[in-house]
Design an enzyme around this catalytic site. Structure first.
Site, short mmCIF file in Angstrom:
data_model
loop_
_atom_site.label_atom_id
_atom_site.label_comp_id
_atom_site.label_asym_id
_atom_site.label_seq_id
_atom_site.Cartn_x
_atom_site.Cartn_y
_atom_site.Cartn_z
N GLY A 171 0.93 -1.21 0.15
CA GLY A 171 -0.01 0.00 -0.07
C GLY A 171 0.83 1.36 0.06
O GLY A 171 1.92 1.35 -0.51
N GLY A 172 0.26 2.39 0.50
CA GLY A 172 1.18 3.63 0.44
C GLY A 172 2.24 3.50 1.37
O GLY A 172 3.13 4.25 1.33
N GLY A 406 25.97 13.20 -27.80
CA GLY A 406 25.32 13.98 -26.63
C GLY A 406 25.61 13.33 -25.23
O GLY A 406 25.75 14.05 -24.09
N ALA A 407 26.02 12.16 -25.32
CA ALA A 407 26.54 11.39 -24.04
C ALA A 407 27.87 12.04 -23.60
O ALA A 407 28.33 11.83 -22.48
CB ALA A 407 26.61 9.97 -24.29
C1 HXC Z 1 -4.41 -4.72 11.26
C2 HXC Z 1 -3.42 -6.53 10.80
C3 HXC Z 1 -2.95 -5.68 9.70
C4 HXC Z 1 -3.39 -4.45 9.46
C5 HXC Z 1 -1.98 -7.73 9.67
N1 HXC Z 1 -2.53 -7.67 10.92
N2 HXC Z 1 -2.07 -6.67 8.91
N3 HXC Z 1 -3.97 -5.80 11.65
N4 HXC Z 1 -4.22 -3.80 10.49
N5 HXC Z 1 -3.17 -3.77 8.25
C6 HXC Z 1 -2.94 -8.63 11.83
C7 HXC Z 1 -3.85 -9.71 11.44
O1 HXC Z 1 -5.06 -9.41 11.53
C8 HXC Z 1 -3.02 -10.88 12.31
O2 HXC Z 1 -3.69 -10.71 13.44
C9 HXC Z 1 -1.83 -10.71 12.36
O3 HXC Z 1 -1.51 -9.05 11.91
C10 HXC Z 1 -0.85 -11.43 11.48
O4 HXC Z 1 -1.35 -11.27 10.20
P1 HXC Z 1 -1.73 -12.81 9.48
O5 HXC Z 1 -2.41 -12.18 8.23
O6 HXC Z 1 -1.97 -13.80 10.27
O7 HXC Z 1 -0.18 -12.92 8.80
P2 HXC Z 1 0.34 -13.33 7.45
O8 HXC Z 1 -0.39 -14.66 7.10
O9 HXC Z 1 1.86 -13.32 7.62
O10 HXC Z 1 -0.03 -12.23 6.54
C11 HXC Z 1 0.60 -11.11 6.43
C12 HXC Z 1 -0.02 -10.14 5.66
C13 HXC Z 1 -1.48 -9.97 5.79
C14 HXC Z 1 0.40 -10.39 4.18
C15 HXC Z 1 0.75 -8.71 5.83
O11 HXC Z 1 -1.87 -9.78 7.30
C16 HXC Z 1 -2.20 -8.92 5.27
O12 HXC Z 1 -2.62 -8.86 3.93
N6 HXC Z 1 -2.50 -7.70 5.87
C17 HXC Z 1 -3.21 -6.74 5.21
C18 HXC Z 1 -2.54 -5.94 4.45
C19 HXC Z 1 -3.15 -4.65 4.02
O13 HXC Z 1 -3.91 -4.73 3.14
N7 HXC Z 1 -2.79 -3.50 4.81
C20 HXC Z 1 -3.38 -2.32 4.42
C21 HXC Z 1 -2.65 -1.84 3.20
S1 HXC Z 1 -2.92 -0.24 2.57
P3 HXC Z 1 -4.33 -12.23 14.23
O14 HXC Z 1 -4.63 -11.46 15.57
O15 HXC Z 1 -5.51 -12.55 13.82
O16 HXC Z 1 -3.43 -13.07 14.34
C22 HXC Z 1 -2.10 0.70 3.67
C23 HXC Z 1 -2.42 2.25 3.23
C24 HXC Z 1 -1.36 2.82 3.96
O17 HXC Z 1 -1.15 0.37 4.24
C25 HXC Z 1 -1.45 4.42 3.16
C26 HXC Z 1 -0.38 5.22 3.61
C27 HXC Z 1 -0.54 6.70 2.89
#
Ligand code: HXC
Length: 516
Positions: A171-172, A406-407
């Site tokens: 993501g961001g 040019g290079a």
């Molecule tokens: C809250 C989160 C989280 C998140 C993971 N967890 N990502 N909690 N916010 N963004 C939590 C899970 O719920 C889980 O909790 C624990 O962390 C471990 O995650 P798992 O999924 O079990 O681990 P894994 O299988 O290794 O997968 C990791 C992962 C996946 C690929 C990162 O968790 C995932 O896809 N997370 C979401 C990623 C995402 O879309 N983030 C937002 C991106 S947009 P529990 O308690 O159930 O074990 C963004 C915008 C930023 O970031 C903008 C900035 C400008």
């Protein structure tokens, strides 16, 4: 003497906090082949040098019952320590707490050490392993990211910023590492993308693996986002340490001086014979570089990306230099879009951090064709031109073989205000290569003759005699000397000494407008 209860309490809270998400999550992290945030920091800094801040910070979120689950430290370890006795500020994202996801308080912890790093003129190192914005926190998490990005930008060119990607970075969130000066990706566990494979499938109906979309090999060879790829996390930490050894702690300092036993006047005899007789035959520019620098040590940056240009750090008589060199082994060392962008950013880093530039030139020109033109070779080539022109650090060019078109102008020519320009006797300096040039200016003469082939070949020889040597440019004072290749190391060290107190400025302005 009995230990007071307050101290017992402090110790037990600290012990618990240090476990982050707890022993089970730590075991899961290890099972994935990953280290914890604290283990990473331990590998990176000098023993016992790490001072942690905000160990007891917890998130303040009450959405979705979050108030029931709090962890001391809230998923990021922050503080400062020393690496080879130099102070650095570090944040390490802790995947064992909510997947290392970023909350408001977590962002505030990172911002605090970013502010401290900037105020104290120390490098900032981020160890990234995070699921991105903490979803339960909504806009607070987004605000936290934006605060970090803003600080990344303010610190750019003032303190070095280094990112190691040791897990997810999506993501961001990718934009913070992207602004930093160097990105190191672990080959096994890391990925970076704006949207993951599932979204790509939904939106574009494209099937792609995580590795192909945002893995270390892709980013180091195709997108250019990653400057280094490590075999494992240990190697990632070694790369950070090595990189830091070449660069200063801030833009007011010089890079560290490293005592060398490599003689200043060491003859590099192998360089006298390294250039093949046939000007179209390649050689390896890395052999030239390793022969010139102290102890043959060269830290190549972005090794897998735009391999037709080589960039990286070496030392001459103990002082860091930034090297930009065309690589005849790939695409004959031509300048293309990727090579121009790669080298331009490097030149700007060196200039911002007082690192003298040494250019080793063997370039047949800019790469022609629709692919290059459609992708903006005009704009991108201009970036490199701009970067060299704007740089005020000592700038030395050695024309090794081809310096065409040019290079020639762009690659830190005298006219771009190179301080010293040397040429090897094998240098060829002209508007274009002999074959192409003769085709343009003598094609009609050749067609009107009885033997066009003979005419063209005679003219080619004439052109070669005139331009395929450095004397023409030397007669005009465009190069300062024609040097024996074996003496290049000595001459470069002398040149660096001559330029050691160089002071140069560019006109005052808010900022220039580099063709981005
Ligand atoms: C809250 C989160 C989280 C998140 C993971 N967890 N990502 N909690 N916010 N963004 C939590 C899970 O719920 C889980 O909790 C624990 O962390 C471990 O995650 P798992 O999924 O079990 O681990 P894994 O299988 O290794 O997968 C990791 C992962 C996946 C690929 C990162 O968790 C995932 O896809 N997370 C979401 C990623 C995402 O879309 N983030 C937002 C991106 S947009 P529990 O308690 O159930 O074990 C963004 C915008 C930023 O970031 C903008 C900035 C400008």
């Amino acid at each position: 003497m009995e230990i007071p209860k307050s101290i017992v309490d402090l110790r037990s809270r600290r012990d618990e906090a240090i476990l982050g998400g707890g022993e089970k999550r730590i075991a899961e992290q290890h099972d994935k082949g990953k280290l914890t945030a604290r283990e990473r920091i331990e590998l990176l800094v000098d023993p016992d040098s790490f001072e942690e801040f905000d160990l007891f910070v917890t998130h303040q979120c009450t959405n979705f019952g979050m108030e029931k689950t709090k962890y001391s430290g809230d998923g990021v370890v922050t503080g400062c320590g020393t690496i080879n006795e130099r102070l650095v500020y570090i944040f390490a994202q802790d995947f064992t707490v909510f997947g290392g996801s970023l909350s408001k308080t977590y962002a505030e912890k990172i911002c605090k050490i970013m502010d401290m790093a900037l105020k104290n003129g120390c490098p900032l190192i981020g160890l990234n392993d995070s699921g991105g914005a903490r979803i339960q926190e909504g806009v607070d998490a987004l605000a936290g990211y934006a605060e970090i990005f803003w600080r990344n930008v303010m610190a750019s060119g003032v303190i070095p910023q280094i990112s190691a990607i040791l897990g997810p970075c999506a993501g961001g969130a990718v934009y913070s590492p992207a602004i930093t000066d160097f990105v190191i990706m672990d080959s096994k566990q890391s990925y970076m993308f704006v949207t993951g494979p599932k979204v790509v499938k939904t939106v574009l109906n494209e099937t792609v693996t995580t590795e192909d979309l945002g893995g270390a090999m892709m980013h180091s060879s195709k997108s250019g986002v990653a400057h280094f790829v490590s075999e494992d996390e240990e190697e990632a930490m070694l790369i950070i340490k090595k990189l830091l050894s070449y660069i200063p702690s801030n833009n007011m300092q010089d890079a560290p001086y490293i005592l060398t036993s490599d003689p200043v006047d060491r003859f590099c005899d192998e360089l006298n014979t390294i250039i093949p007789e046939n000007p179209n035959k390649p050689y390896d520019m890395l052999d030239v570089i390793r022969s010139l620098v102290d102890e043959g040590e060269f830290l190549e940056v972005s090794r897998n990306y735009a391999q037709n240009i080589v960039i990286g750090y070496g030392r001459l008589n103990g002082h860091t230099i930034g090297i930009v060199a065309n690589q005849p082994k790939f695409l004959a060392g031509v300048l293309d879009n990727d090579a121009s962008i790669k080298a331009a950013r490097f030149v700007r880093f060196c200039d911002a951090f007082n690192i003298p530039l040494v250019v080793l030139e063997d370039v047949p020109g800019f790469l022609p064709g629709t692919n290059q033109e459609h992708n903006g070779i005009i704009r991108n080539g201009a970036k490199l031109l701009y970067a060299f022109a704007e740089a005020t650090v000592p700038k030395i060019t050695v024309i090794i073989r081809k310096a065409y078109g040019g290079a020639y102008c762009v690659m830190n020519s005298r006219h771009m205000r190179a301080d010293l320009v040397y040429a090897w006797p094998t240098a060829e300096i002209a508007v274009m290569g002999p074959k192409g040039a003769v085709e343009v200016i003598f094609r009609k003469d050749a067609m009107n003759s009885d033997n066009p082939k003979k005419v063209l070949s005679e003219k080619e020889q004439e052109y070669r005699d005139k331009f395929a040597n450095p004397f023409n440019a030397a007669e005009k004072g465009y190069i300062d000397d024609i040097i024996e290749p074996a003496r290049t190391r000595f001459r470069l060290i002398r040149a660096m000494e001559m330029l050691a107190n160089k002071k140069d400025t560019i006109p005052p302005r808010k900022h220039g407008n580099i063709p981005l």
